[in-house]
Design an enzyme around this catalytic site. Sequence first.
Site, PDB file in Angstrom:
ATOM      1  N   ARG A  87     -11.289 -12.167   5.368  1.00 32.45           N
ATOM      2  CA  ARG A  87     -10.138 -13.181   4.982  1.00 32.45           C
ATOM      3  C   ARG A  87     -10.595 -14.474   4.094  1.00 32.45           C
ATOM      4  O   ARG A  87      -9.922 -14.785   3.228  1.00 32.45           O
ATOM      5  CB  ARG A  87      -9.182 -13.465   5.815  1.00 32.45           C
ATOM      6  N   ASP A 107       0.810  -1.324  -0.121  1.00 33.43           N
ATOM      7  CA  ASP A 107       0.157  -0.003   0.063  1.00 33.43           C
ATOM      8  C   ASP A 107       1.084   1.229  -0.055  1.00 33.43           C
ATOM      9  O   ASP A 107       1.217   1.713  -1.047  1.00 33.43           O
ATOM     10  CB  ASP A 107      -0.857  -0.111   1.213  1.00 33.43           C
ATOM     11  N   LYS A 166      -0.734  -1.135  -4.748  1.00 34.65           N
ATOM     12  CA  LYS A 166      -1.550   0.305  -5.146  1.00 34.65           C
ATOM     13  C   LYS A 166      -0.535   1.362  -5.526  1.00 34.65           C
ATOM     14  O   LYS A 166      -0.014   2.143  -4.321  1.00 34.65           O
ATOM     15  CB  LYS A 166      -2.209   0.709  -3.882  1.00 34.65           C
ATOM     16  N   PHE A 217      -9.893   0.393  -0.835  1.00 37.48           N
ATOM     17  CA  PHE A 217      -9.855  -0.622   0.175  1.00 37.48           C
ATOM     18  C   PHE A 217     -10.243  -1.846  -0.285  1.00 37.48           C
ATOM     19  O   PHE A 217     -11.700  -1.897  -0.847  1.00 37.48           O
ATOM     20  CB  PHE A 217     -10.311  -0.071   1.275  1.00 37.48           C
ATOM     21  N   VAL A 218      -9.479  -3.017  -0.348  1.00 39.53           N
ATOM     22  CA  VAL A 218      -9.874  -4.396  -0.760  1.00 39.53           C
ATOM     23  C   VAL A 218     -10.082  -5.390   0.370  1.00 39.53           C
ATOM     24  O   VAL A 218      -9.256  -5.121   1.467  1.00 39.53           O
ATOM     25  CB  VAL A 218      -9.193  -4.785  -1.934  1.00 39.53           C
TER      26      VAL A 218
HETATM   27  P1  IMP Z   1       1.887  -0.568   3.741  1.00 28.88           P
HETATM   28  O1  IMP Z   1       2.920  -0.571   5.016  1.00 28.88           O
HETATM   29  O2  IMP Z   1       1.196   0.718   3.831  1.00 28.88           O
HETATM   30  O3  IMP Z   1       2.242  -1.168   2.465  1.00 28.88           O
HETATM   31  O4  IMP Z   1       0.465  -1.655   4.125  1.00 28.88           O
HETATM   32  C1  IMP Z   1       0.761  -2.779   4.228  1.00 28.88           C
HETATM   33  C2  IMP Z   1      -0.339  -3.411   4.972  1.00 28.88           C
HETATM   34  O5  IMP Z   1      -1.836  -2.642   5.343  1.00 28.88           O
HETATM   35  C3  IMP Z   1      -0.940  -4.923   4.231  1.00 28.88           C
HETATM   36  O6  IMP Z   1       0.119  -5.757   4.541  1.00 28.88           O
HETATM   37  C4  IMP Z   1      -2.222  -4.961   4.731  1.00 28.88           C
HETATM   38  O7  IMP Z   1      -2.115  -5.501   6.024  1.00 28.88           O
HETATM   39  C5  IMP Z   1      -2.619  -3.706   4.881  1.00 28.88           C
HETATM   40  N1  IMP Z   1      -3.548  -2.783   3.851  1.00 28.88           N
HETATM   41  C6  IMP Z   1      -3.005  -2.122   3.223  1.00 28.88           C
HETATM   42  N2  IMP Z   1      -4.171  -1.858   2.146  1.00 28.88           N
HETATM   43  C7  IMP Z   1      -5.153  -2.849   2.438  1.00 28.88           C
HETATM   44  C8  IMP Z   1      -6.499  -3.016   1.584  1.00 28.88           C
HETATM   45  O8  IMP Z   1      -6.845  -2.512   0.496  1.00 28.88           O
HETATM   46  N3  IMP Z   1      -7.034  -3.995   2.509  1.00 28.88           N
HETATM   47  C9  IMP Z   1      -6.741  -4.836   3.471  1.00 28.88           C
HETATM   48  N4  IMP Z   1      -5.326  -4.410   4.209  1.00 28.88           N
HETATM   49  C10 IMP Z   1      -4.803  -3.469   3.401  1.00 28.88           C
END
Ligand code: IMP
Length: 183
Positions: free
Chosen positions: A172, A110, A138, A159-160
Site C-alpha cells: 500500500r 474489479d 478493470k 493484479f496491481v
Molecule cells: P470487486 O468487488 O471485485 O470489484 O473488488 C473490489 C476489491 O478487490 C477492491 O476494493 C480491492 O480491495 C480488491 N482488488 C481487486 N483487484 C485488485 C488488484 O488488482 N489489486 C489489489 N486489490 C484488488
Amino acid sequence: MEAKANQVQLHDKFFVPFIDRATITARVAALGKVISADYAGKKPLFIAVLNGSFMFAADLFRAVTIDAEISFIKLASYKGMSSSGSVITAIGLEEKVAGRHVILLEDIIDTGKTLHQFLPEILARNPASMRIASFLVKPEALVHHVLADYTGFEIANEFVVGYGLDYDGLGRNLPELYRVVTQ
Ligand code: IMP
Ligand code: MG
C-alpha cells in the site's frame, strides 16, 4: 527467485512499475478539477472506502477547490443466511448521507461485486445524488453492472499494487502503481 532491478517482491510475488507518480498525480488533479466544476455550490460529501482508497482520497480531496466534506467507511463482509452467501455492510456510514450529494471513492472496481452489494445501503439513506469515483477500473473483469462516473485509469485484467492497493496487506505504501509479473 530474486527480485530483478526495478522489481518489488511482496510475499511470493514480483511486481514491476506500471503507472508512475507524475502520471497519477496529473490524472488525480484533473479528476479533482472536473468534480469541482460538476459540484460547484452543491457541497458534496465524499465517502472514501477504506483501506484501499486512502491515498487516492487524500490526493483527490486536496485537488477539490469547492466546499466539500469527506468521511471514511470500512466494509465488513460476513456470511449471511441468504442464498447469495456473504453480505457486505458499511461501518461508519452516518445518517448525514440523507439529502447530500455523495461521491463514493474506491481504489478499484474489479468484478464490481463489492459495490454492487453495498450501493443499496447508501441509496437507502436517500442521498440527493450518488456517484462513484474509482481510481482504477478493470473493464474486462466486470461481472456486475457497476459503472464509475469518474475513473482514474482503465487497466487490463491484471493484479496491481501500490498507491493504497495491497497484496495480502503489503504494497500500500508504494507511491506508484505496480503490476504483477506472471511467469
Ligand atoms: P470487486 O468487488 O471485485 O470489484 O473488488 C473490489 C476489491 O478487490 C477492491 O476494493 C480491492 O480491495 C480488491 N482488488 C481487486 N483487484 C485488485 C488488484 O488488482 N489489486 C489489489 N486489490 C484488488
Ligand atoms: Mg478495497
